[in-house]
Each structure stands twice: as structure tokens, then as C-alpha cells.
Design an enzyme around this catalytic site. Structure first.
Site, PDB file in Angstrom:
ATOM      1  N   HIS A  72       1.012  -1.192  -0.086  1.00 46.14           N
ATOM      2  CA  HIS A  72      -0.034   0.176   0.143  1.00 46.14           C
ATOM      3  C   HIS A  72       0.956   1.349   0.150  1.00 46.14           C
ATOM      4  CE1 HIS A  72      -4.029  -1.638   1.305  1.00 46.14           C
ATOM      5  NE2 HIS A  72      -3.567  -2.566   0.512  1.00 46.14           N
ATOM      6  N   TYR A 200      -9.760   5.148   6.690  1.00 51.17           N
ATOM      7  CA  TYR A 200     -10.025   5.377   8.196  1.00 51.17           C
ATOM      8  C   TYR A 200     -11.378   6.427   8.123  1.00 51.17           C
ATOM      9  CZ  TYR A 200      -5.930   3.339  10.041  1.00 51.17           C
ATOM     10  OH  TYR A 200      -5.004   2.216  10.174  1.00 51.17           O
ATOM     11  N   PRO A 292      -5.456  -0.134  18.512  1.00 49.64           N
ATOM     12  CA  PRO A 292      -5.196  -0.547  17.117  1.00 49.64           C
ATOM     13  C   PRO A 292      -5.172   0.520  16.061  1.00 49.64           C
ATOM     14  CG  PRO A 292      -6.988  -1.402  17.867  1.00 49.64           C
ATOM     15  CD  PRO A 292      -6.774  -0.750  19.051  1.00 49.64           C
ATOM     16  N   LYS A 296      -0.010  -0.395  15.020  1.00 46.35           N
ATOM     17  CA  LYS A 296       1.496  -0.250  15.599  1.00 46.35           C
ATOM     18  C   LYS A 296       1.618  -1.731  16.527  1.00 46.35           C
ATOM     19  CE  LYS A 296       3.117   3.084  13.827  1.00 46.35           C
ATOM     20  NZ  LYS A 296       3.016   2.760  12.458  1.00 46.35           N
ATOM     21  N   TYR A 383       3.328   6.599  10.292  1.00 46.65           N
ATOM     22  CA  TYR A 383       2.476   5.369   9.809  1.00 46.65           C
ATOM     23  C   TYR A 383       3.343   4.433   9.177  1.00 46.65           C
ATOM     24  CZ  TYR A 383      -1.718   2.901   8.426  1.00 46.65           C
ATOM     25  OH  TYR A 383      -2.730   1.845   8.451  1.00 46.65           O
TER      26      TYR A 383
HETATM   27  C1  LIG Z   1      -8.300  -8.516  19.340  1.00 47.37           C
HETATM   28  C2  LIG Z   1      -7.007  -7.981  18.996  1.00 47.37           C
HETATM   29  C3  LIG Z   1      -7.172  -7.239  17.715  1.00 47.37           C
HETATM   30  C4  LIG Z   1      -6.025  -6.543  17.297  1.00 47.37           C
HETATM   31  N1  LIG Z   1      -5.857  -5.887  15.958  1.00 47.37           N
HETATM   32  C5  LIG Z   1      -4.573  -5.127  15.836  1.00 47.37           C
HETATM   33  C6  LIG Z   1      -4.483  -4.484  14.598  1.00 47.37           C
HETATM   34  O1  LIG Z   1      -5.759  -4.454  13.839  1.00 47.37           O
HETATM   35  N2  LIG Z   1      -3.418  -3.861  14.358  1.00 47.37           N
HETATM   36  C7  LIG Z   1      -2.294  -4.162  15.169  1.00 47.37           C
HETATM   37  O2  LIG Z   1      -0.992  -3.542  14.829  1.00 47.37           O
HETATM   38  N3  LIG Z   1      -2.505  -4.608  16.156  1.00 47.37           N
HETATM   39  C8  LIG Z   1      -3.385  -5.239  16.719  1.00 47.37           C
HETATM   40  N4  LIG Z   1      -3.546  -6.012  17.923  1.00 47.37           N
HETATM   41  C9  LIG Z   1      -2.198  -5.893  18.372  1.00 47.37           C
HETATM   42  C10 LIG Z   1      -1.349  -7.267  18.058  1.00 47.37           C
HETATM   43  O3  LIG Z   1      -2.111  -8.245  17.569  1.00 47.37           O
HETATM   44  C11 LIG Z   1      -0.274  -7.408  19.181  1.00 47.37           C
HETATM   45  O4  LIG Z   1       0.301  -6.311  19.353  1.00 47.37           O
HETATM   46  C12 LIG Z   1       0.584  -8.577  18.693  1.00 47.37           C
HETATM   47  O5  LIG Z   1      -0.139  -9.759  18.714  1.00 47.37           O
HETATM   48  C13 LIG Z   1       1.684  -8.579  19.505  1.00 47.37           C
HETATM   49  O6  LIG Z   1       2.373  -9.855  19.848  1.00 47.37           O
HETATM   50  P1  LIG Z   1       2.957 -10.485  20.914  1.00 47.37           P
HETATM   51  O7  LIG Z   1       3.658 -11.708  20.555  1.00 47.37           O
HETATM   52  O8  LIG Z   1       3.861  -9.472  21.826  1.00 47.37           O
HETATM   53  O9  LIG Z   1       1.700 -10.821  21.946  1.00 47.37           O
HETATM   54  P2  LIG Z   1       0.591 -12.100  21.513  1.00 47.37           P
HETATM   55  O10 LIG Z   1       0.210 -11.958  20.091  1.00 47.37           O
HETATM   56  O11 LIG Z   1      -0.318 -11.727  22.724  1.00 47.37           O
HETATM   57  O12 LIG Z   1       1.343 -13.468  22.168  1.00 47.37           O
HETATM   58  C14 LIG Z   1       1.575 -13.633  23.262  1.00 47.37           C
HETATM   59  C15 LIG Z   1       1.479 -15.171  23.593  1.00 47.37           C
HETATM   60  O13 LIG Z   1       2.010 -15.514  25.057  1.00 47.37           O
HETATM   61  C16 LIG Z   1       1.080 -16.677  25.361  1.00 47.37           C
HETATM   62  N5  LIG Z   1       0.961 -16.604  26.714  1.00 47.37           N
HETATM   63  C17 LIG Z   1       0.113 -15.890  27.484  1.00 47.37           C
HETATM   64  N6  LIG Z   1       0.412 -16.113  28.701  1.00 47.37           N
HETATM   65  C18 LIG Z   1       1.080 -17.259  28.677  1.00 47.37           C
HETATM   66  C19 LIG Z   1       1.637 -17.983  29.927  1.00 47.37           C
HETATM   67  N7  LIG Z   1       1.512 -17.762  31.026  1.00 47.37           N
HETATM   68  N8  LIG Z   1       2.527 -19.060  29.373  1.00 47.37           N
HETATM   69  C20 LIG Z   1       2.937 -19.405  28.293  1.00 47.37           C
HETATM   70  N9  LIG Z   1       2.391 -18.479  27.294  1.00 47.37           N
HETATM   71  C21 LIG Z   1       1.483 -17.374  27.494  1.00 47.37           C
HETATM   72  C22 LIG Z   1      -0.248 -16.446  24.564  1.00 47.37           C
HETATM   73  O14 LIG Z   1      -1.270 -17.323  24.485  1.00 47.37           O
HETATM   74  C23 LIG Z   1       0.206 -15.859  23.207  1.00 47.37           C
HETATM   75  O15 LIG Z   1       0.448 -16.731  22.362  1.00 47.37           O
HETATM   76  C24 LIG Z   1      -4.698  -6.621  18.365  1.00 47.37           C
HETATM   77  C25 LIG Z   1      -4.749  -7.216  19.470  1.00 47.37           C
HETATM   78  C26 LIG Z   1      -5.876  -8.085  19.800  1.00 47.37           C
HETATM   79  C27 LIG Z   1      -6.077  -8.637  21.093  1.00 47.37           C
END
Ligand SMILES: Cc1cc2nc3c(=O)[nH]c(=O)nc-3n(C[C@H](O)[C@H](O)[C@H](O)COP(=O)(O)OP(=O)(O)OC[C@H]3O[C@@H](n4cnc5c(N)ncnc54)[C@H](O)[C@@H]3O)c2cc1C
Length: 388
Positions: A72, A200, A292, A296, A383
Site C-alpha cells: 500500500h 479510516y 489498534p 502499531k 504510519y
Molecule cells: C483482538 C485484537 C485485535 C488486534 N488488532 C490489531 C490490529 O488491527 N493492528 C495491530 O497492529 N495490532 C493489533 N492487535 C495487537 C497485535 O495483535 C499485538 O500487538 C501482537 O499480537 C503482539 O504480539 P506479541 O507476540 O507481543 O503478543 P501476543 O500476540 O499476545 O502473544 C503472546 C503469546 O503468549 C502466550 N501466553 C500468554 N500467557 C502465557 C503464559 N502464562 N505461559 C505461556 N504462554 C503464554 C499467549 O497465548 C500468546 O500466544 C490486536 C490485538 C488484539 C488482542
């Protein structure tokens, strides 16, 4: 068991870190609370910055992304029925890519399986021990048995509700939080997107976002109250609420269809400082959350992983701890800028209050954005992702 780095969480942060470390010969074990199928089923982010693309390439898992991802050059912002475009390419020379978090997770899982690196899914009662000592430990239960891993470092990549952040002594941690009084009601459906670029929508009825995952799969969001019951939102009601917020062309092009996923996500800004506690390093949502709106969350998780992976590689390859010593400070400098941008996008585009003063300020802010090249450049730079 013994390994060099225990990674808690198999989200994008944990899987990407594991992949980068493996490619530099650093042993690691990932412990994930859920099953692999559950992790893969979560529909979340969709817009990735060039730095994230670069990291996925570096991790050796970028092939499918380059084939299927949609590049994009810009984004559209619709204000009370009138659409405006901001060109990233013209203002910054950069672009972003639309490629779903589920696809990234799949690519990373496949990459890890190809390297034969160990991941324990459905790991229960994960607990961190001796994080300030030379040899920290992580214990957990799997298959009905208790296990212990002794390691050099622990990477807490276990998201906002994980165990890593809550394992540190409370007096060593400072948290900053803003909870917005609203959420995003999102649906995913197999219909062509309403536009080739994200739209948006700022509207007096409330915010909306027209996004996509592919030329055949659309993702739409509506601003909703936190008390909203998802059961009260049959698909038809969603389309009825979305339509009047769109401009005429988008309304005309909107193809509706049955949703294949529907969920509500609360909007929150959160930062935990510092991001290092002895031999425990937090990365991604474990340390910070952004609403969201600025796309980011996933990109910040990737930028933490970039700093942390380089610091760990430097530790093992060059016997230097400079990167580890500066990890928290470097990561947080980027985190706060993304927090600012996400907060700005959220407060400028959502209906947050009924106060006409607030609404006039929003309109003035957006009018300035569309009329000033300087303001548009600031928006575009943020962005597409700020440089490291
Ligand atoms: C519903 C939703 C919609 C979103 N939409 C957007 C979007 O449109 N755009 C955007 O940029 N971001 C979005 N986000 C944010 C983005 O998805 C997250 O920032 C991203 O997933 C972060 O990755 P992470 O690996 O840090 O955490 P996570 O993806 O949360 O991964 C953490 C992992 O740790 C595991 N875990 C948790 N506790 C434990 C434990 N005690 N023991 C072992 N494992 C554990 C979890 O099961 C998970 O698999 C959204 C988030 C959510 C919840």
C-alpha cells in the site's frame, strides 16, 4: 533441561525472536500456554511496516508474504462523508504491506518446524525463578508432568495477560495506562474490499475502518461501547451501522456477506518500564499495548525483537553486553513514539465525547492534516514506521 534462551509465548514476538536466534545458532525453547491451532486461529493485526518486513526476511520466512502481501502506497481518511488520501510513497518514499498476523504466525511456525526448534504448546503453570541470578529457571507442566529449564536469559513475549511482567518485584516496575471508553467491533468476511487502500472513517456517528486481508477478504471495524454484547450484533446490523458512515463511492462499492469472524477488542494504551529485569527481557504486548488505530501493535513487537535479538547475538558472538544493557532504553524510545501516534489517531478519529469543542478540535486537526504537507509528512512518517 538446559537451553540458552527460554522464550515465553508463541505470538509474533516469541516466534520471531526464536527464529532469529536459531539462525545465529542460539538455542532456545518456546513455551506457549495455548495449542498451536488456537494461536493460529486468532485474527488480529494486518498492516506491517517495512522494518517488520525486513525482519521477517532476515528470519527466512518472508517468501509467502512477498507473494501474497498487498503493498500500500497510501491511506484514505474519510471525514463526514468526504474522502482524502495521504500518499506515503510521495511523502516518505516508503510503503506498508497488508499481510495478516495469522499468516505471519503460520510462516513463523513453519519456519521453526523446518529448523526443528522446540516449542512446547499447551504448557501450563509457567513460572519464572531467579531472574536476577546468573542461571534463571523456568518451570511448567506439560502432558501431566512437571518440567524445569535452566537458562541464560528469559524473553517474556507472553502478551498483556502473560506471567512474565507479573513475575517481577512490583517495586521495580512502573506502569502507565490510558483505557479508552470504547472498543472495536470487527468482522472478517470473504468479500472484495471496498477500496484498494484502507479507509479510516471519522464520522459523527462514530469511527469505522475499512480494511482487508487480501483482494477477496475484507476486515471492517466499528467503534462500539465496551458494554456491547457481540450476540446483539447479527451481520445485518453491522452493515446497517457501517453504511451511513461511508462516503457515497464506498457505499456504492460495499459488498456485504456473512461474517467468518466477529470480535470486540477494547482500546488501551499501556507501557511498563523498564523492559529488563536482571536476566528477564520483556518484548511486545507483555510490555506495552497500543490502541489498534495506528496499526502499531505487531510492528512494535517486531521492533523490540529486533533490538533484543541483536543484543543476544552480540552477547554470544562478541561477548559484549552493550546491547543488553541498552535494550530497555532503546526499545522504550520507540515504544513511546508509537504510543503517541496511536493515541493521536485514536483521539482524532473516534467519537470520544459529546462535547462540541472536542469535535471542532478533531475537525481542525484533520483539516490541517489535509492542507499542510508538513502535517501530512509527520503522519506518513509515523504510519510507515519511524527509523531505528
Ligand atoms: C483482538 C485484537 C485485535 C488486534 N488488532 C490489531 C490490529 O488491527 N493492528 C495491530 O497492529 N495490532 C493489533 N492487535 C495487537 C497485535 O495483535 C499485538 O500487538 C501482537 O499480537 C503482539 O504480539 P506479541 O507476540 O507481543 O503478543 P501476543 O500476540 O499476545 O502473544 C503472546 C503469546 O503468549 C502466550 N501466553 C500468554 N500467557 C502465557 C503464559 N502464562 N505461559 C505461556 N504462554 C503464554 C499467549 O497465548 C500468546 O500466544 C490486536 C490485538 C488484539 C488482542
Amino acid at each position: 533441561m538446559r537451553t540458552q534462551v527460554v522464550i515465553i509465548g508463541a505470538g509474533p514476538a516469541g516466534l520471531l525472536l526464536g527464529q532469529l536466534l536459531c539462525r545465529h545458532g542460539i538455542d532456545n525453547i518456546i513455551l506457549e500456554r495455548h495449542t498451536g491451532a488456537y494461536v493460529l486461529g486468532r485474527v488480529r493485526a494486518g498492516v506491517i511496516e517495512q522494518v517488520t518486513i525486513g525482519l521477517l526476511d532476515e528470519a527466512g520466512v518472508g517468501a509467502r508474504m512477498h507473494e501474497d502481501g498487498l503493498v500500500h502506497d497510501g491511506v484514505q481518511i474519510c471525514v463526514d462523508g468526504v474522502r482524502h488520501r495521504i500518499s506515503f510513497k510521495e511523502l516518505t518514499g516508503k510503503t506498508v504491506m497488508v499481510y495478516g498476523q495469522t499468516e505471519i504466525t503460520k510462516d513463523l511456525m513453519d519456519g521453526r518446524a523446518a529448523l526443528g526448534a522446540p516449542t512446547v504448546y499447551a504448557a501450563q503453570d509457567v513460572a519464572l525463578h531467579d531472574i536476577f541470578a546468573d542461571r534463571p529457571r523456568v518451570t511448567y507442566r506439560a502432558g501431566g508432568e512437571a518440567h524445569e529449564i535452566v537458562c541464560d536469559f528469559i524473553a517474556g513475549c507472553d502478551g498483556f495477560h502473560g506471567v512474565s511482567r507479573t513475575s517481577v518485584p512490583p517495586d521495580t516496575l512502573t506502569t502507565h495506562e490510558r483505557v479508552y471508553p470504547l472498543g472495536w467491533l470487527g468482522i472478517l468476511c470473504d468479500t472484495p474490499p471496498v477500496s484498494e487502500e484502507l479507509i479510516y472513517v471519522r464520522h459523527r456517528l462514530g469511527f469505522a475502518l475499512c480494511s482487508m486481508r487480501s483482494p477477496r477478504r475484507s476486515r471492517y471495524y466499528l467503534q462500539c461501547s465496551l458494554a456491547e454484547d457481540i450476540e446483539a450484533w447479527p451481520d445485518e446490523r453491522f452493515w446497517q451501522e457501517l453504511r451511513p458512515r461511508l462516503d457515497e463511492e464506498a457505499r456504492h462499492r460495499l459488498v456485504t456477506g456473512p461474517s467468518i469472524e466477529k470480535s470486540i477488542a477494547p482500546l488501551r494504551s499501556f507501557v511498563a518500564e523498564p523492559m529488563r529485569f536482571g536476566r528477564l527481557f520483556l518484548a511486545g504486548d507483555a510490555a506495552h499495548i497500543v490502541p489498534p488505530t495506528g496499526a502499531k501493535g505487531l510492528n512494535l513487537a517486531a521492533s523490540d525483537v529486533r533490538y533484543l535479538s541483536r543484543a543476544l547475538i552480540e552477547h554470544y558472538a562478541e561477548k559484549s553486553d552493550a546491547g543488553l544493557a541498552h535494550y530497555s532504553e532503546r526499545a522504550l524510545a520507540r515504544v513511546w513514539k508509537a504510543e503517541r501516534f496511536s493515541w493521536w489517531m485514536t483521539t482524532t478519529l473516534h467519537r470520544l465525547s459529546d462535547n462540541p469543542f472536542d469535535q471542532k478540535l478533531q475537525l481542525a486537526e484533520l483539516d490541517y492534516l489535509f492542507r499542510s504537507k508538513a502535517a501530512a509528512t509527520v503522519f506518513a512518517e509515523n504510519y510507515v514506521g519511524l527509523p531505528y
